[in-house]
Design a protein around this motif. Structure first.
Motif, PDB file in Angstrom:
ATOM      1  N   LEU B 497      34.197  -4.150   6.402  1.00  0.00           N
ATOM      2  CA  LEU B 497      35.113  -3.274   5.662  1.00  0.00           C
ATOM      3  C   LEU B 497      35.094  -3.593   4.167  1.00  0.00           C
ATOM      4  O   LEU B 497      35.773  -2.943   3.380  1.00  0.00           O
ATOM      5  CB  LEU B 497      36.538  -3.424   6.203  1.00  0.00           C
ATOM      6  CG  LEU B 497      36.752  -2.898   7.629  1.00  0.00           C
ATOM      7  CD1 LEU B 497      38.073  -3.384   8.187  1.00  0.00           C
ATOM      8  CD2 LEU B 497      36.690  -1.385   7.657  1.00  0.00           C
ATOM      9  N   GLY B 498      34.341  -4.626   3.792  1.00  0.00           N
ATOM     10  CA  GLY B 498      34.194  -4.922   2.371  1.00  0.00           C
ATOM     11  C   GLY B 498      34.896  -6.194   1.919  1.00  0.00           C
ATOM     12  O   GLY B 498      35.001  -6.450   0.727  1.00  0.00           O
ATOM     13  N   LEU B 499      35.363  -7.013   2.863  1.00  0.00           N
ATOM     14  CA  LEU B 499      36.084  -8.220   2.459  1.00  0.00           C
ATOM     15  C   LEU B 499      35.114  -9.369   2.187  1.00  0.00           C
ATOM     16  O   LEU B 499      34.226  -9.645   2.995  1.00  0.00           O
ATOM     17  CB  LEU B 499      37.073  -8.634   3.556  1.00  0.00           C
ATOM     18  CG  LEU B 499      37.980  -9.804   3.172  1.00  0.00           C
ATOM     19  CD1 LEU B 499      38.987  -9.370   2.130  1.00  0.00           C
ATOM     20  CD2 LEU B 499      38.700 -10.371   4.384  1.00  0.00           C
ATOM     21  N   ASN B 500      35.300 -10.025   1.066  1.00  0.00           N
ATOM     22  CA  ASN B 500      34.542 -11.230   0.763  1.00  0.00           C
ATOM     23  C   ASN B 500      35.203 -12.395   1.510  1.00  0.00           C
ATOM     24  O   ASN B 500      36.221 -12.929   1.084  1.00  0.00           O
ATOM     25  CB  ASN B 500      34.550 -11.467  -0.746  1.00  0.00           C
ATOM     26  CG  ASN B 500      33.669 -12.633  -1.130  1.00  0.00           C
ATOM     27  OD1 ASN B 500      33.453 -13.555  -0.346  1.00  0.00           O
ATOM     28  ND2 ASN B 500      33.149 -12.590  -2.344  1.00  0.00           N
ATOM     29  N   LEU B 501      34.601 -12.770   2.649  1.00  0.00           N
ATOM     30  CA  LEU B 501      35.237 -13.757   3.517  1.00  0.00           C
ATOM     31  C   LEU B 501      35.359 -15.120   2.849  1.00  0.00           C
ATOM     32  O   LEU B 501      36.346 -15.818   3.016  1.00  0.00           O
ATOM     33  CB  LEU B 501      34.449 -13.899   4.819  1.00  0.00           C
ATOM     34  CG  LEU B 501      34.575 -12.742   5.822  1.00  0.00           C
ATOM     35  CD1 LEU B 501      33.628 -12.954   6.977  1.00  0.00           C
ATOM     36  CD2 LEU B 501      35.992 -12.631   6.332  1.00  0.00           C
TER      37      LEU B 501
END
Lengths: 249, 647
Positions: B497-501
């Protein structure tokens, strides 16, 4: 130029070629089907496009630009979103929170600030989940869970939507409703790549279909062309009995 | 030259023991997908059993070995796998790890009660005190040669087993595709059980060899797991040849550093942390793990109180503290203060593990760091030192997490334990920091409050806990909180979804470490006299375990956890010395309530209370429907699906 192109993508797992030099494309505003028997490499291709699986060789292009080395989240910010064959819901959040959180994650990466609440409500309404908004996601039956994943993907306002068997778990009325939803999304300019075992849904919803078998791209064409292709019948449609059993399970 | 050969053989024999221990760990992990934290404890218990048979009951060595290695150890492995592990979801790494930690604690309790540590025990060498050969003037014991020989036999035996027998080949494959194995006629259940039996056998062998070469000691043998883990990490817990390489490097490094390097100053404690240093180098060198789909953990929704409700709970807590404080005195008052301070620090676990789904076994390193900072900076109890401590904690937490972020949850959790070990030996135990003697820490000073009085301090701690809990709950209700829970449920989905983990996890570790360090400063200020034993790295395992049992996702769980740790000694004084260690056993056993209520005891009780109380029940029925999934709701979903017209 197609929104998505794969160029000779090959993935090897040990000695097995899950994908063998697969080149295909998906255009904006079009529902593109990706079909093939179990183990043909469809999910692997999705993983390569979203960045979950690095290809052994080959490239993934978005708007003609090579994104093969990009990490998963960076590709998502280019407008790629997906659902999962094996569900990856946020089980302890509600249906509404699933979609809201996706919208919020999307906002973290962009300068635009839209109204997350309004967007969430409109998506709940659009995928037909408004009545289940307060239910915890882990309690949902499969069909609703898949719709929640779709809603979550839509919350990132994607340009390319990869749907991995979204139709399984839907009854025939829901399936028809789902086909109309796909058509309306495509009409807005979204490129949709659809992996699906429900042949009726695929033939009804897709403009172009790619057929994979044992990691090889067998053919590409319109539903009619694909239906008529002897190789496809041999590889896939010839086993329509097993296909319908799988779709029904 | 003779010295070099002697040291090399000593190093190889130590490496051989590590290799045997690590082999068991790898066999169990590869097949069953479970990292057995109790692996060292199993070996420890079996070494004590061997001592019992060999020394107390005068069995011959071969008979005692056969019974421990081939009967008792596999039986224990079988019981653990069938009784516990097979009932858990293998994808729920956190619960799985916690359950094996609980087993470890329970086994330690059993050993302490049956074989009280007050009596010294020695295992006779297999061939008596004269059982050695001379190499170039250096004495090499048969023990060392036996270890090396057994490690070689283990390597060859496992190689043959995994490649040349059908069962062995199946065991290699079972983790990757359980269904496929089932179709091939090999039951994954049987293979899992077998892997635990074999694993326990190797654990027992390593335990007995350690005990006969070095010492028979509960803690040392139990913590053999850390060295075995470090060795196995070179092969990412799956590759046996690399595991053997790792073990030999560790053993030789230990021997050469001990033999050739004169360790002075702060490096005195270098030898015990060599495996940890090795582990860090390995972690930095390993390629990043890739995200996988289809492994989402199933977790239940837990009621999250509203801002109003969390403030109300806070007021109740402070009032209760104010009511009981005047009636408390002496040791009990001190312990309740200590429990409240630990509860404040334990709120970091709620944020990190309860919401974010990351396990850290380094909390006590941050507690110690906070206490030390308050000692250095908090002249006259200066409250600003608390904030500096929190800020410094955030920085250290982020630095700790950075190299480990490329790893899976399990590897990350274990590397935090390595960090905690390193921090304890190389930092907190240094005489100029805290060291082994008593050091004094000022009591916090706030104008207008006489916090020097323990009763006032207790009420103050209740206020701090209430405010910090409200803050933690506010984080949970915020966007960041939802994202944390989302990463816990499926980090793969978050990334797509586009999250920088990595950024998210660094922020999470920084925030949680800030709370832990702040809590440590409060703890130091509350205790006023501390030693390094107050912050021992093993305690980090206990606090996470106990908070997990009480409820990892609620501030109430943190408070109950802190209180349990601090108040246990009050109970222990009433137990005869011989049976005091039963508290270990009971803790481990009690922790198995996780099996029945993975959410913990506090959420279970508060949910029951809400149902019992019609007034509260009415008020919260709405929110319960929103968050707690149950059969009724599902049934309602089905009904409303069937009748779409009602919308």
């Amino acid at each position: 130029m197609p929104l998505l192109q794969t160029r000779e993508v090959t993935v090897r797992f040990g000695g097995v070629r899950a994908l063998d030099s697969v080149s295909l494309s998906a255009d904006a505003g079009v529902v593109t089907g990706l079909i093939g028997p179990n183990g043909a490499g469809k999910t692997t291709l999705f993983n390569v496009v979203t960045g979950l699986q690095a290809p052994t060789s080959g490239h993934v292009l978005i708007d003609g630009a090579n994104v093969t080395g990009y990490p998963v989240h960076r590709r998502a910010r280019l407008g790629i979103a997906r659902t999962f064959q094996r569900l990856e819901l946020f089980g302890s959040l509600t249906v509404r929170e699933n979609i809201q959180t996706a919208a919020e994650i999307h906002q973290l990466g962009s300068r635009r600030r839209s109204d997350v609440g309004a967007l969430t409500d409109s998506i709940l309404d659009r995928v037909g989940l408004d009545r289940y908004a307060g239910a915890a996601a882990h309690t949902l039956p499969t069909g609703l869970a898949r719709l929640t994943e779709l809603g979550r993907a839509l919350a990132t306002e994607p340009r390319l939507l990869l749907l991995d068997e979204p139709g399984s778990g839907l009854n025939s009325a829901e399936s028809e409703q789902f086909a109309r939803l796909l058509a309306s999304l495509a009409a807005e300019g979204t490129a949709i790549l659809l992996v699906e075992h429900d042949m009726d849904l695929v033939m009804q919803a897709c403009e172009t279909i790619h057929v994979l078998d044992f990691g090889l791209l067998v053919t590409s064409g319109t539903p009619d062309e694909v239906r008529a292709d002897a190789r496809v019948q041999l590889a896939y449609l010839g086993q329509s009995d097993t296909v319908s059993t799988q779709a029904g399970s | 030259m003779g010295e070099f050969i002697g040291l090399s053989i000593a190093g190889l024999s130590l490496g051989a023991i590590y290799a045997i221990a690590a082999s068991g760990l790898v066999v169990t992990y590869t097949t069953s997908g479970v990292f057995n934290f109790a692996h060292g404890a199993v070996g420890m218990l079996m070494a004590f059993l061997y001592w019992q048979l060999r020394v107390q009951d005068h069995w011959s060595a071969p008979a005692a070995l056969v019974l421990t290695l081939l009967v008792a150890a596999p039986a224990l492995g079988l019981v653990l796998e069938r009784g516990l592990i097979s009932r858990l979801n293998v994808n729920d790494t956190g619960t799985m790890l916690i359950v094996t930690v609980a087993v470890m604690v329970a086994l330690m309790g059993i050993a302490y009660v049956i074989w009280p540590p007050s009596i010294g025990r020695l295992l006779p060498m297999f061939f008596g005190p004269n059982g050695h050969v001379s190499v170039d003037g250096e004495l090499v014991s048969y023990e060392e040669l036996i270890s090396i020989g057994l490690a070689i036999a283990t390597a060859l035996g496992l190689r043959l087993f995994f490649h040349n027998t059908r069962t062995g080949v199946a065991m290699r494959g079972v983790v990757d595709d359980r269904q496929l194995m089932a179709m091939n006629g090999r039951s994954p259940q049987v293979l899992n059980a077998l892997s635990w039996m074999i694993g326990a056998g190797f654990g027992a062998l390593a335990g007995i060899l350690t005990a006969s070469t070095y010492s028979l000691d509960v803690i040392n043998l139990t913590l053999l797991i850390l060295n075995a883990f470090a060795a196995a990490m070179l092969g990412r817990l799956r590759n046996l040849p690399l595991t053997f390489v790792g073990a030999v490097v560790l053993g030789l490094a230990d021997a050469y550093v001990t033999g050739y390097v004169r360790l002075t100053g702060w490096l005195v404690e270098l030898v015990p942390v060599l495996p940890t240093l090795f582990l860090f180098i390995v972690l930095l060198a390993l390629p990043a793990v890739r995200l996988r789909a289809g492994r989402a953990a199933v977790s239940k929704a837990i009621h999250v109180p509203s801002a109003g409700a969390s403030l109300r709970n806070g007021v109740v807590l402070v009032v209760v503290a104010a009511l009981i404080a005047p009636f408390m005195h002496g040791i009990a008052l001190g312990n309740v203060n200590e429990g409240a301070a630990l509860g404040i620090g334990a709120l970091s676990i709620v944020l990190l593990s309860g919401y974010g789904g990351q396990l850290s076994f380094a909390q006590y390193a941050f507690f110690g760091f906070g206490a030390w900072l308050f000692r250095v900076l908090g002249h006259g109890g200066n409250p600003w030192a608390l904030l500096v401590a929190a800020g410094a904690g955030a920085l250290i937490g982020a630095l700790m997490a950075l190299p480990a972020l490329r790893l899976r949850g399990l590897e990350l959790a274990l590397s935090t334990l390595a960090f905690g070990t390193l921090a304890w030996y190389m930092f907190l135990s240094q005489p100029q920091i805290i060291g082994g003697g008593d050091v004094t820490i000022p009591r916090l000073h706030l104008p207008g409050l006489s916090l020097q009085n323990d009763r006032v301090n207790l009420v103050f701690l209740a206020v701090v806990f209430a405010l910090l809990s409200a803050g933690v709950l506010a984080i949970r209700r915020s966007r960041f909180g939802r994202i944390l829970v989302a990463t816990r449920d499926s980090d793969t989905a978050c990334a797509t979804l586009g999250l920088n983990l990595r950024l998210t996890k660094v922020a999470l570790f920084a925030l949680a470490s800030a709370i832990a360090t702040f809590g440590g400063a409060i703890y130091g200020s509350t205790q006023m006299i501390v030693t390094n034993t107050d912050f021992e790295y093993v305690s980090s395992l206990f606090i996470v375990l106990i908070v997990y049992v009480w409820g990892i996702s609620t501030p109430g769980g943190a408070l109950a956890g802190g209180m349990s740790l601090a108040l246990a000694p009050l109970v222990e004084v009433h137990i005869p010395v011989r049976f005091q260690a039963l508290t270990y056993f009971m803790t481990g056993l009690g922790a198995l309530t996780i099996l029945a209520t993975p959410e913990g005891i506090v959420p279970l009780v508060s949910e029951r209370l809400r149902r019992l109380n019609p007034l509260i029940g009415l008020r919260s029925r709405h929110t319960r429907d929103m968050s707690v999934g149950n059969e009724q709701l599902l049934a309602r979903v089905e009904v409303s699906r069937a009748t779409p017209a009602d919308a």
